[in-house]
Write an enzyme that holds these catalytic residues in place. Structure first.
Site, PDB file in Angstrom:
ATOM      1  N   GLY A 143       3.560  -7.471   5.501  1.00 23.89           N
ATOM      2  CA  GLY A 143       3.085  -7.736   6.862  1.00 23.89           C
ATOM      3  C   GLY A 143       3.477  -9.103   7.400  1.00 23.89           C
TER       4      GLY A 143
ATOM      5  N   HIS B  18      -3.064  -1.204  -4.288  1.00 24.95           N
ATOM      6  CA  HIS B  18      -2.414  -1.980  -3.226  1.00 24.95           C
ATOM      7  C   HIS B  18      -2.980  -3.407  -3.234  1.00 24.95           C
ATOM      8  CE1 HIS B  18      -1.195  -3.397   0.692  1.00 24.95           C
ATOM      9  NE2 HIS B  18      -0.283  -2.449   0.688  1.00 24.95           N
TER      10      HIS B  18
ATOM     11  N   SER C 267       7.492  -5.636   4.483  1.00 24.15           N
ATOM     12  CA  SER C 267       8.344  -5.891   5.656  1.00 24.15           C
ATOM     13  C   SER C 267       9.661  -5.125   5.621  1.00 24.15           C
ATOM     14  CB  SER C 267       8.596  -7.396   5.831  1.00 24.15           C
ATOM     15  OG  SER C 267       7.362  -8.062   6.070  1.00 24.15           O
TER      16      SER C 267
ATOM     17  N   LYS D 131      -2.454   2.184   6.633  1.00 23.14           N
ATOM     18  CA  LYS D 131      -3.579   1.240   6.470  1.00 23.14           C
ATOM     19  C   LYS D 131      -4.728   1.624   7.418  1.00 23.14           C
ATOM     20  CE  LYS D 131      -0.270  -2.140   4.898  1.00 23.14           C
ATOM     21  NZ  LYS D 131       0.092  -3.532   4.693  1.00 23.14           N
TER      22      LYS D 131
ATOM     23  N   ASN E 289       2.428   3.853   4.847  1.00 22.53           N
ATOM     24  CA  ASN E 289       1.050   3.443   4.575  1.00 22.53           C
ATOM     25  C   ASN E 289       0.486   2.934   5.896  1.00 22.53           C
ATOM     26  OD1 ASN E 289      -1.313   2.230   3.764  1.00 22.53           O
ATOM     27  ND2 ASN E 289      -0.334   0.565   2.615  1.00 22.53           N
TER      28      ASN E 289
ATOM     29  N   GLU F 289      -3.844  -5.316  -0.953  1.00 22.28           N
ATOM     30  CA  GLU F 289      -4.999  -5.535  -0.062  1.00 22.28           C
ATOM     31  C   GLU F 289      -6.284  -5.078  -0.731  1.00 22.28           C
ATOM     32  OE1 GLU F 289      -3.283  -3.555   3.323  1.00 22.28           O
ATOM     33  OE2 GLU F 289      -1.841  -5.186   3.501  1.00 22.28           O
TER      34      GLU F 289
ATOM     35  N   GLU G 251       5.659  -4.469  -4.476  1.00 19.20           N
ATOM     36  CA  GLU G 251       5.343  -5.068  -3.183  1.00 19.20           C
ATOM     37  C   GLU G 251       4.990  -6.541  -3.369  1.00 19.20           C
ATOM     38  OE1 GLU G 251       4.076  -1.796  -0.204  1.00 19.20           O
ATOM     39  OE2 GLU G 251       2.296  -2.548  -1.175  1.00 19.20           O
TER      40      GLU G 251
ATOM     41  N   GLY H  24       4.479  -0.231   5.764  1.00 22.19           N
ATOM     42  CA  GLY H  24       3.282  -0.410   6.585  1.00 22.19           C
ATOM     43  C   GLY H  24       3.662  -0.441   8.052  1.00 22.19           C
ATOM     44  N   GLY H  25       3.863  -1.647   8.584  1.00 19.61           N
ATOM     45  CA  GLY H  25       4.157  -1.832  10.007  1.00 19.61           C
ATOM     46  C   GLY H  25       5.278  -0.941  10.525  1.00 19.61           C
TER      47      GLY H  25
HETATM   48  P1  PGA Z   1       4.438  -3.840   5.547  1.00 15.72           P
HETATM   49  O1  PGA Z   1       3.366  -3.270   4.500  1.00 15.72           O
HETATM   50  O2  PGA Z   1       5.562  -2.853   5.586  1.00 15.72           O
HETATM   51  O3  PGA Z   1       3.687  -3.902   6.862  1.00 15.72           O
HETATM   52  O4  PGA Z   1       4.865  -5.179   5.068  1.00 15.72           O
HETATM   53  C1  PGA Z   1       3.770  -2.641   3.322  1.00 15.72           C
HETATM   54  C2  PGA Z   1       2.559  -2.258   2.505  1.00 15.72           C
HETATM   55  O5  PGA Z   1       1.594  -3.029   2.481  1.00 15.72           O
HETATM   56  O6  PGA Z   1       2.531  -1.191   1.859  1.00 15.72           O
END
Ligand code: PGA
Length: 255
Positions: free
Chosen positions: A174, A96, A214, A12, A10, A98, A168, A235-236
Site C-alpha cells: 500500500g 497477512h 504495490s 481488504k 485482496n 495487517e 509481501e 490490494g490497491g
Molecule cells: P497492495 O496490497 O497491492 O495495496 O500493496 C497487497 C496486499 O496487502 O496483499
C-alpha cells in the site's frame, strides 16, 4: 509452463456487497473464461455470498481474507473454515501482515489456521514478509524462514500441494514502493528452496509463490518475468476492474 500464474485480489476492508458484486461482474465479463491464469477474488466476509453468485459459472475462484481455526464455538465476530466452504470459497488468505500487525496474529496462531484450512480443503494463501527495519538490518531471509517454518509446522507432504505462498514485504504494501525484481526474486527463490527442504523438491517446484506489495499493471510484467514469481496478491491494484484485468493480462502474457 510448470506453474500456472495466479492473480489474487485482496480487497481488504473495501466495498459493500453491491460494489463488490459490480466489480466481480465486470471482471467475469472481461476474463471470466481465462484458462491460462488462475484468478481469485477475496472480498470481505459480508460480500462472499453475493460475489460467489456473481462468479458462478466462470473460472474465477472465491477466497476469504481470514478465518478462525476452530470448527465452531464461542468466538464472537469470527468465521470458520466450514462457513467459508459453505459459500464455496476455495482459498483463504492467512497471516497477512495487517492481521499480524493490527490483530495480533502470531506465527503459532497462523499455523493453527493453516492446518484447519487444509483440513477443510481450503487452500491457504500464506503471507510472509519482512518490515523495513528487518530488511535494513539484513534479516529478511531469516524473518521469512521463521514465518514459513512456523506457519507450516505439521503440514504433511500431501497437504502441501494445496498451499500458495505470498511474499509481501511489509514496506511495499500500500505504499507504492514496490520491491525491485532482484529483491523479490531473491526471496522467492529462497522460499522455493525452503519449501523443497520441507516437502521435497517436486512439491517445492510445483507450489506457487505470489508477490504482493504495490504490484500494479505498470510493474507486473517485470516482476512476473522472474523465474520464481508465479503471480500476485494484489490490494490497491485489484480494486478496479480495469487494473485487475490488466494484471491478469500481464500474467497471461508472461506465460
Ligand atoms: P497492495 O496490497 O497491492 O495495496 O500493496 C497487497 C496486499 O496487502 O496483499
Amino acid at each position: 509452463m510448470i506453474r500456472k500464474k495466479l492473480i489474487a485480489g485482496n480487497w481488504k476492508m473495501n466495498k459493500t456487497s453491491g460494489e463488490a458484486t459490480n466489480l466481480v461482474s465486470d471482471l467475469v465479463a472481461a476474463v471470466g473464461r481465462s484458462s491460462d491464469v488462475d484468478i481469485v477474488v477475496c472480498p470481505s466476509f459480508t460480500s462472499l455470498e453475493s460475489v460467489g453468485k456473481a462468479l458462478d459459472g466462470s473460472s474465477v475462484k472465491l477466497g476469504a481474507q481470514n478465518m478462525h481455526p476452530a470448527r465452531s464455538g464461542a468466538y464472537t465476530g469470527e468465521v470458520s473454515a466450514e462457513m467459508l466452504r459453505s459459500l464455496f470459497a476455495s482459498f483463504v488468505i492467512l497471516g497477512h501482515s495487517e492481521r499480524r500487525t493490527y490483530f495480533g496474529d502470531t506465527d503459532a496462531f497462523v499455523n493453527e489456521k493453516v492446518l484447519a484450512a487444509l483440513k477443510s480443503e481450503l487452500k491457504p494463501i500464506l503471507c510472509v514478509g519482512e518490515t523495513l527495519a528487518e530488511r535494513e538490518s539484513g534479516s529478511t531471509l531469516k524473518v521469512v524462514q521463521t514465518q514459513l517454518e512456523a506457519g507450516l509446522e505439521g503440514v504433511t507432504k500431501e497437504q502441501a500441494a494445496n498451499l500458495v505462498i505470498a511474499y509481501e514485504p511489509v514496506w511495499a504494501i500500500g505504499t507504492g514502493k514496490v520491491a525491485t525484481t532482484d529483491q523479490a526474486q531473491e526471496v522467492h527463490a529462497f522460499i522455493r528452496e525452503l519449501l523443497g527442504k520441507l516437502f521435497g523438491a517436486a512439491i517445492g517446484n510445483k507450489l506457487r509463490i505470489l508477490y504482493g506489495g504495490s504490484m500494479e499493471p505498470a510493474n507486473a510484467a517485470e516482476l512476473l518475468a522472474e523465474p520464481d514469481i508465479d503471480g500476485g496478491l494484489i490490494g490497491g491494484g485489484a480494486l478496479e476492474a480495469r487494473s485487475f484485468v490488466d494484471l491478469v493480462k500481464a500474467a497471461s502474457a508472461s506465460n
